[in-house]
Scaffold this active site. Sequence first.
Site, PDB file in Angstrom:
ATOM      1  N   CYS A 114       0.818  -1.230   0.000  1.00 33.17           N
ATOM      2  CA  CYS A 114       0.000   0.000   0.000  1.00 33.17           C
ATOM      3  C   CYS A 114       0.845   1.271   0.000  1.00 33.17           C
ATOM      4  O   CYS A 114       0.350   2.346  -0.341  1.00 33.17           O
ATOM      5  CB  CYS A 114      -0.953   0.014   1.189  1.00 33.17           C
ATOM      6  SG  CYS A 114      -2.153  -1.316   1.120  1.00 33.17           S
ATOM      7  N   HIS A 252      -3.477   7.499   2.281  1.00 32.69           N
ATOM      8  CA  HIS A 252      -3.829   6.159   1.795  1.00 32.69           C
ATOM      9  C   HIS A 252      -5.222   5.841   2.307  1.00 32.69           C
ATOM     10  O   HIS A 252      -5.551   6.094   3.473  1.00 32.69           O
ATOM     11  CB  HIS A 252      -2.798   5.155   2.324  1.00 32.69           C
ATOM     12  CG  HIS A 252      -3.191   3.737   2.064  1.00 32.69           C
ATOM     13  ND1 HIS A 252      -3.615   3.303   0.827  1.00 32.69           N
ATOM     14  CD2 HIS A 252      -3.235   2.656   2.874  1.00 32.69           C
ATOM     15  CE1 HIS A 252      -3.893   2.010   0.896  1.00 32.69           C
ATOM     16  NE2 HIS A 252      -3.682   1.592   2.128  1.00 32.69           N
ATOM     17  N   ASN A 282     -10.023   0.167  -0.489  1.00 33.65           N
ATOM     18  CA  ASN A 282      -8.558   0.231  -0.430  1.00 33.65           C
ATOM     19  C   ASN A 282      -7.997  -0.361  -1.721  1.00 33.65           C
ATOM     20  O   ASN A 282      -8.105  -1.559  -1.949  1.00 33.65           O
ATOM     21  CB  ASN A 282      -8.085  -0.550   0.804  1.00 33.65           C
ATOM     22  CG  ASN A 282      -6.577  -0.512   0.992  1.00 33.65           C
ATOM     23  OD1 ASN A 282      -5.840  -0.118   0.088  1.00 33.65           O
ATOM     24  ND2 ASN A 282      -6.123  -0.935   2.158  1.00 33.65           N
TER      25      ASN A 282
HETATM   26  O1  UT7 Z   1      -3.889  -0.983   3.544  1.00 32.34           O
HETATM   27  C1  UT7 Z   1      -2.996  -1.263   4.528  1.00 32.34           C
HETATM   28  C2  UT7 Z   1      -3.304  -1.977   5.657  1.00 32.34           C
HETATM   29  N1  UT7 Z   1      -4.634  -2.381   5.993  1.00 32.34           N
HETATM   30  C3  UT7 Z   1      -5.310  -1.700   6.911  1.00 32.34           C
HETATM   31  O2  UT7 Z   1      -4.926  -0.622   7.302  1.00 32.34           O
HETATM   32  C4  UT7 Z   1      -6.534  -2.329   7.497  1.00 32.34           C
HETATM   33  C5  UT7 Z   1      -6.550  -2.132   8.964  1.00 32.34           C
HETATM   34  N2  UT7 Z   1      -7.627  -2.781   9.691  1.00 32.34           N
HETATM   35  C6  UT7 Z   1      -8.931  -2.392   9.617  1.00 32.34           C
HETATM   36  O3  UT7 Z   1      -9.282  -1.532   8.824  1.00 32.34           O
HETATM   37  C7  UT7 Z   1      -9.899  -2.997  10.583  1.00 32.34           C
HETATM   38  O4  UT7 Z   1      -9.186  -3.717  11.564  1.00 32.34           O
HETATM   39  C8  UT7 Z   1     -10.959  -3.934   9.947  1.00 32.34           C
HETATM   40  C9  UT7 Z   1     -11.957  -3.088   9.138  1.00 32.34           C
HETATM   41  C10 UT7 Z   1     -10.302  -4.955   9.067  1.00 32.34           C
HETATM   42  C11 UT7 Z   1     -11.749  -4.647  11.043  1.00 32.34           C
HETATM   43  O5  UT7 Z   1     -12.361  -3.706  11.918  1.00 32.34           O
HETATM   44  P1  UT7 Z   1     -12.170  -3.855  13.486  1.00 32.34           P
HETATM   45  O6  UT7 Z   1     -12.955  -2.780  14.108  1.00 32.34           O
HETATM   46  O7  UT7 Z   1     -10.697  -3.912  13.774  1.00 32.34           O
HETATM   47  O8  UT7 Z   1     -12.881  -5.222  13.774  1.00 32.34           O
HETATM   48  P2  UT7 Z   1     -12.284  -6.562  14.433  1.00 32.34           P
HETATM   49  O9  UT7 Z   1     -11.337  -7.220  13.495  1.00 32.34           O
HETATM   50  O10 UT7 Z   1     -11.828  -6.261  15.817  1.00 32.34           O
HETATM   51  O11 UT7 Z   1     -13.606  -7.407  14.516  1.00 32.34           O
HETATM   52  C12 UT7 Z   1     -14.747  -6.999  15.298  1.00 32.34           C
HETATM   53  C13 UT7 Z   1     -15.878  -7.959  15.036  1.00 32.34           C
HETATM   54  C14 UT7 Z   1     -15.465  -9.419  15.132  1.00 32.34           C
HETATM   55  O12 UT7 Z   1     -16.534 -10.136  15.707  1.00 32.34           O
HETATM   56  P3  UT7 Z   1     -16.507 -10.531  17.258  1.00 32.34           P
HETATM   57  O13 UT7 Z   1     -15.268 -11.359  17.434  1.00 32.34           O
HETATM   58  O14 UT7 Z   1     -16.467  -9.227  18.005  1.00 32.34           O
HETATM   59  O15 UT7 Z   1     -17.788 -11.270  17.417  1.00 32.34           O
HETATM   60  C15 UT7 Z   1     -15.299  -9.829  13.692  1.00 32.34           C
HETATM   61  O16 UT7 Z   1     -15.480 -11.202  13.493  1.00 32.34           O
HETATM   62  O17 UT7 Z   1     -16.373  -7.789  13.712  1.00 32.34           O
HETATM   63  C16 UT7 Z   1     -16.398  -9.039  13.023  1.00 32.34           C
HETATM   64  N3  UT7 Z   1     -16.179  -8.813  11.611  1.00 32.34           N
HETATM   65  C17 UT7 Z   1     -17.181  -8.549  10.745  1.00 32.34           C
HETATM   66  N4  UT7 Z   1     -18.502  -8.440  10.910  1.00 32.34           N
HETATM   67  C18 UT7 Z   1     -19.253  -8.154   9.825  1.00 32.34           C
HETATM   68  C19 UT7 Z   1     -15.009  -8.788  10.928  1.00 32.34           C
HETATM   69  N5  UT7 Z   1     -15.229  -8.528   9.632  1.00 32.34           N
HETATM   70  C20 UT7 Z   1     -16.571  -8.383   9.491  1.00 32.34           C
HETATM   71  C21 UT7 Z   1     -17.392  -8.088   8.397  1.00 32.34           C
HETATM   72  N6  UT7 Z   1     -18.731  -7.989   8.613  1.00 32.34           N
HETATM   73  N7  UT7 Z   1     -16.915  -7.903   7.161  1.00 32.34           N
END
Ligand code: UT7
Length: 325
Positions: A114, A252, A282
């Site tokens: 990225c 980004h 992204n």
């Molecule tokens: O481009 C360069 C690098 N990439 C990034 O910068 C990405 C960085 N990360 C992120 O943008 C975020 O971490 C995500 C958008 C990927 C995830 O958001 P988050 O607020 O960090 O969520 P999380 O991974 O802590 O997950 C929270 C909950 C989980 O459920 P439980 O365990 O709380 O029941 C996940 O299983 O959200 C769930 N979850 C989803 N739910 C609905 C994860 N993905 C999804 C989804 N739809 N697509």
Amino acid sequence: MSIYSRIAGTGSYLPEKVLSNHDLEKMVETSDQWIQERTGIKKRHIAEAGQTTCDLAEQAAARALKAAGKTAQEIDLIVVATTTPDKIFPSTACLLQQRLGNHGCAAFDIQAVCTGFVYAMGVADKFIKTGAARTALVVGAETLSRILDWNDRGTCILFGDGAGAVVLEAADKPGILSTHLHADGAYEELLHVPGGISRGFDMEADGADPHFMQMKGNEVFKMAVNTLGRIVDETLAANGMKKSDIDWLVPHQANIRIIKATARKLSMDMDNVVVTIGEHGNTSAASVPLALDTAVKDGRIKRGETLLLEAFGGGFTWGSVLLNY
Ligand code: UT7
């Protein structure tokens, strides 16, 4: 007299096919509401079967050349940032050179995921500053959809395909004020595609397909917020500038919450931050030049303004470009 590089023109291209959050609801267990609240993404563009990274790059490059008023023959350096090249070799930069009808200039790819476009700008700027090139085509282009596991809701909702380009030219005043490039390979496993040409594509011990991206999203998120905060400080300090000297943040486009955290660090109103993530997700190396071109074309970014471009990605890699547009 010192030589600097300046942006002569910008261009971008998104493939026609659109995948909405509602489309994704039919593919994985997710919801439009979750995706919008947690990421800011509404839709992303996906390349058609057979449509390659070079196809997208070619369109963006042609538009940047037109905006710069330059011909392909005037280019003496082509740098393409991509993680999803058409072929193992030749480089996508060589494929693009052929499409543009340029013969003989230096052409190579940069792989910094990225942060690729920011790295490519850093390299091209140094070529121009040293007199090794006078007109450089710098492209960020990706077909990230090809390395996504469309059953993994943690990654497939985030990414899209696209391309952005700038033409840099030599000038007697900046232009690019400074570029800052960093990496720390210790974080390899937080964000990676495990398979590769040399390592091979044997299934992972946990059954994961090595062809596809794996990400520990939450850990990447925290690192991105902290690291981007630091690069903002480093860039301002290197130029003896204050936060209020920046007219536009062109970040980004990984997650609206990461973008807002960086804007807060700069005490910057969101009206001065270019946000395109809602429209194309992204797009990895394409995201910064896509955002830049969007705000140039719609008239928000004007000549003479000071821009801070920044990115964070797999590697980890991170970096910034400070410039007078
Ligand atoms: O481009 C360069 C690098 N990439 C990034 O910068 C990405 C960085 N990360 C992120 O943008 C975020 O971490 C995500 C958008 C990927 C995830 O958001 P988050 O607020 O960090 O969520 P999380 O991974 O802590 O997950 C929270 C909950 C989980 O459920 P439980 O365990 O709380 O029941 C996940 O299983 O959200 C769930 N979850 C989803 N739910 C609905 C994860 N993905 C999804 C989804 N739809 N697509």
